[in-house]
Design a protein around this motif. Sequence first.
Motif, PDB file in Angstrom:
ATOM      1  N   PHE A   1       0.827  -1.201   0.000  1.00  0.00           N
ATOM      2  CA  PHE A   1       0.000   0.000   0.000  1.00  0.00           C
ATOM      3  C   PHE A   1       0.861   1.250   0.000  1.00  0.00           C
ATOM      4  O   PHE A   1       2.008   1.231   0.441  1.00  0.00           O
ATOM      5  N   ARG A   2       0.277   2.344  -0.479  1.00  0.00           N
ATOM      6  CA  ARG A   2       0.928   3.650  -0.440  1.00  0.00           C
ATOM      7  C   ARG A   2       0.124   4.529   0.514  1.00  0.00           C
ATOM      8  O   ARG A   2      -1.085   4.704   0.342  1.00  0.00           O
ATOM      9  N   LEU A   3       0.802   5.063   1.508  1.00  0.00           N
ATOM     10  CA  LEU A   3       0.138   5.875   2.520  1.00  0.00           C
ATOM     11  C   LEU A   3      -0.293   7.205   1.918  1.00  0.00           C
ATOM     12  O   LEU A   3       0.488   7.887   1.267  1.00  0.00           O
ATOM     13  N   GLN A   4      -1.546   7.564   2.144  1.00  0.00           N
ATOM     14  CA  GLN A   4      -2.041   8.863   1.709  1.00  0.00           C
ATOM     15  C   GLN A   4      -2.071   9.850   2.871  1.00  0.00           C
ATOM     16  O   GLN A   4      -1.657  10.988   2.718  1.00  0.00           O
ATOM     17  N   SER A   5      -2.580   9.414   4.009  1.00  0.00           N
ATOM     18  CA  SER A   5      -2.633  10.313   5.164  1.00  0.00           C
ATOM     19  C   SER A   5      -2.890   9.527   6.443  1.00  0.00           C
ATOM     20  O   SER A   5      -3.342   8.389   6.405  1.00  0.00           O
ATOM     21  N   VAL A   6      -2.569  10.173   7.552  1.00  0.00           N
ATOM     22  CA  VAL A   6      -2.926   9.664   8.872  1.00  0.00           C
ATOM     23  C   VAL A   6      -3.659  10.799   9.575  1.00  0.00           C
ATOM     24  O   VAL A   6      -3.098  11.872   9.782  1.00  0.00           O
ATOM     25  N   LEU A   7      -4.908  10.554   9.888  1.00  0.00           N
ATOM     26  CA  LEU A   7      -5.735  11.563  10.539  1.00  0.00           C
ATOM     27  C   LEU A   7      -5.815  11.283  12.030  1.00  0.00           C
ATOM     28  O   LEU A   7      -5.670  10.140  12.476  1.00  0.00           O
ATOM     29  N   GLY A   8      -6.103  12.325  12.786  1.00  0.00           N
ATOM     30  CA  GLY A   8      -6.190  12.182  14.229  1.00  0.00           C
ATOM     31  C   GLY A   8      -7.607  12.135  14.761  1.00  0.00           C
ATOM     32  O   GLY A   8      -7.824  11.840  15.929  1.00  0.00           O
ATOM     33  N   TRP A   9      -8.583  12.426  13.875  1.00  0.00           N
ATOM     34  CA  TRP A   9      -9.979  12.357  14.295  1.00  0.00           C
ATOM     35  C   TRP A   9     -10.848  12.280  13.054  1.00  0.00           C
ATOM     36  O   TRP A   9     -10.411  12.544  11.940  1.00  0.00           O
ATOM     37  N   TRP A  10     -12.111  11.909  13.234  1.00  0.00           N
ATOM     38  CA  TRP A  10     -13.036  11.665  12.124  1.00  0.00           C
ATOM     39  C   TRP A  10     -13.450  12.937  11.394  1.00  0.00           C
ATOM     40  O   TRP A  10     -14.046  12.887  10.330  1.00  0.00           O
ATOM     41  N   ASP A  11     -13.120  14.098  11.958  1.00  0.00           N
ATOM     42  CA  ASP A  11     -13.422  15.365  11.285  1.00  0.00           C
ATOM     43  C   ASP A  11     -12.332  15.757  10.294  1.00  0.00           C
ATOM     44  O   ASP A  11     -12.391  16.816   9.683  1.00  0.00           O
ATOM     45  N   GLY A  12     -11.310  14.913  10.124  1.00  0.00           N
ATOM     46  CA  GLY A  12     -10.230  15.179   9.184  1.00  0.00           C
ATOM     47  C   GLY A  12      -9.043  15.895   9.788  1.00  0.00           C
ATOM     48  O   GLY A  12      -8.109  16.251   9.072  1.00  0.00           O
ATOM     49  N   ALA A  13      -9.046  16.092  11.104  1.00  0.00           N
ATOM     50  CA  ALA A  13      -7.912  16.749  11.759  1.00  0.00           C
ATOM     51  C   ALA A  13      -6.656  15.912  11.583  1.00  0.00           C
ATOM     52  O   ALA A  13      -6.703  14.678  11.639  1.00  0.00           O
ATOM     53  N   PRO A  14      -5.500  16.556  11.365  1.00  0.00           N
ATOM     54  CA  PRO A  14      -4.258  15.799  11.214  1.00  0.00           C
ATOM     55  C   PRO A  14      -3.875  15.082  12.502  1.00  0.00           C
ATOM     56  O   PRO A  14      -4.246  15.519  13.600  1.00  0.00           O
ATOM     57  N   PHE A  15      -3.148  13.994  12.361  1.00  0.00           N
ATOM     58  CA  PHE A  15      -2.709  13.221  13.520  1.00  0.00           C
ATOM     59  C   PHE A  15      -1.627  13.972  14.279  1.00  0.00           C
ATOM     60  O   PHE A  15      -0.682  14.490  13.699  1.00  0.00           O
ATOM     61  N   ASP A  16      -1.763  14.013  15.593  1.00  0.00           N
ATOM     62  CA  ASP A  16      -0.747  14.564  16.489  1.00  0.00           C
ATOM     63  C   ASP A  16      -0.518  13.525  17.580  1.00  0.00           C
ATOM     64  O   ASP A  16      -1.439  13.199  18.326  1.00  0.00           O
ATOM     65  N   ARG A  17       0.686  13.012  17.662  1.00  0.00           N
ATOM     66  CA  ARG A  17       0.966  11.895  18.580  1.00  0.00           C
ATOM     67  C   ARG A  17       0.692  12.243  20.047  1.00  0.00           C
ATOM     68  O   ARG A  17       0.509  11.362  20.866  1.00  0.00           O
ATOM     69  N   HIS A  18       0.648  13.514  20.392  1.00  0.00           N
ATOM     70  CA  HIS A  18       0.446  13.900  21.789  1.00  0.00           C
ATOM     71  C   HIS A  18      -1.016  14.171  22.139  1.00  0.00           C
ATOM     72  O   HIS A  18      -1.400  14.039  23.298  1.00  0.00           O
ATOM     73  N   THR A  19      -1.829  14.541  21.143  1.00  0.00           N
ATOM     74  CA  THR A  19      -3.193  14.950  21.469  1.00  0.00           C
ATOM     75  C   THR A  19      -4.286  14.147  20.771  1.00  0.00           C
ATOM     76  O   THR A  19      -5.433  14.168  21.213  1.00  0.00           O
ATOM     77  N   SER A  20      -3.955  13.452  19.680  1.00  0.00           N
ATOM     78  CA  SER A  20      -4.986  12.734  18.925  1.00  0.00           C
ATOM     79  C   SER A  20      -5.489  11.520  19.684  1.00  0.00           C
ATOM     80  O   SER A  20      -4.712  10.779  20.281  1.00  0.00           O
ATOM     81  N   ARG A  21      -6.809  11.308  19.629  1.00  0.00           N
ATOM     82  CA  ARG A  21      -7.416  10.157  20.294  1.00  0.00           C
ATOM     83  C   ARG A  21      -7.549   8.969  19.350  1.00  0.00           C
ATOM     84  O   ARG A  21      -7.852   7.859  19.787  1.00  0.00           O
ATOM     85  N   GLU A  22      -7.357   9.189  18.063  1.00  0.00           N
ATOM     86  CA  GLU A  22      -7.490   8.136  17.057  1.00  0.00           C
ATOM     87  C   GLU A  22      -6.314   8.193  16.097  1.00  0.00           C
ATOM     88  O   GLU A  22      -5.635   9.220  15.981  1.00  0.00           O
TER      89      GLU A  22
END
Length: 67
Positions: free
Chosen positions: A39-60
């Motif tokens: 697979f080719r990674l397109q994105s990693v989101l941090g929440w279902w609203d499309g927020a970007p992933f943040d390793r310190h604050t994201s719940r997903e």
Amino acid sequence: MTFDAVYTLLATGEQRISESTLRFADRETIIDLLMEAGFRLQSVLGWWDGAPFDRHTSREMIFSAEA
């Protein structure tokens, strides 16, 4: 994370307990596994609203990838 699912048999009232354990891989491990599977990674989101992933604050961790 470990949890129990408790089932009660209606006919007898007997309870059955099933213990389950969930393990969560970190972001880097999941990306490596996706790449190894072709697979080719397109994105990693941090929440279902499309927020970007943040390793310190994201719940997903929501991965978008394509073959």
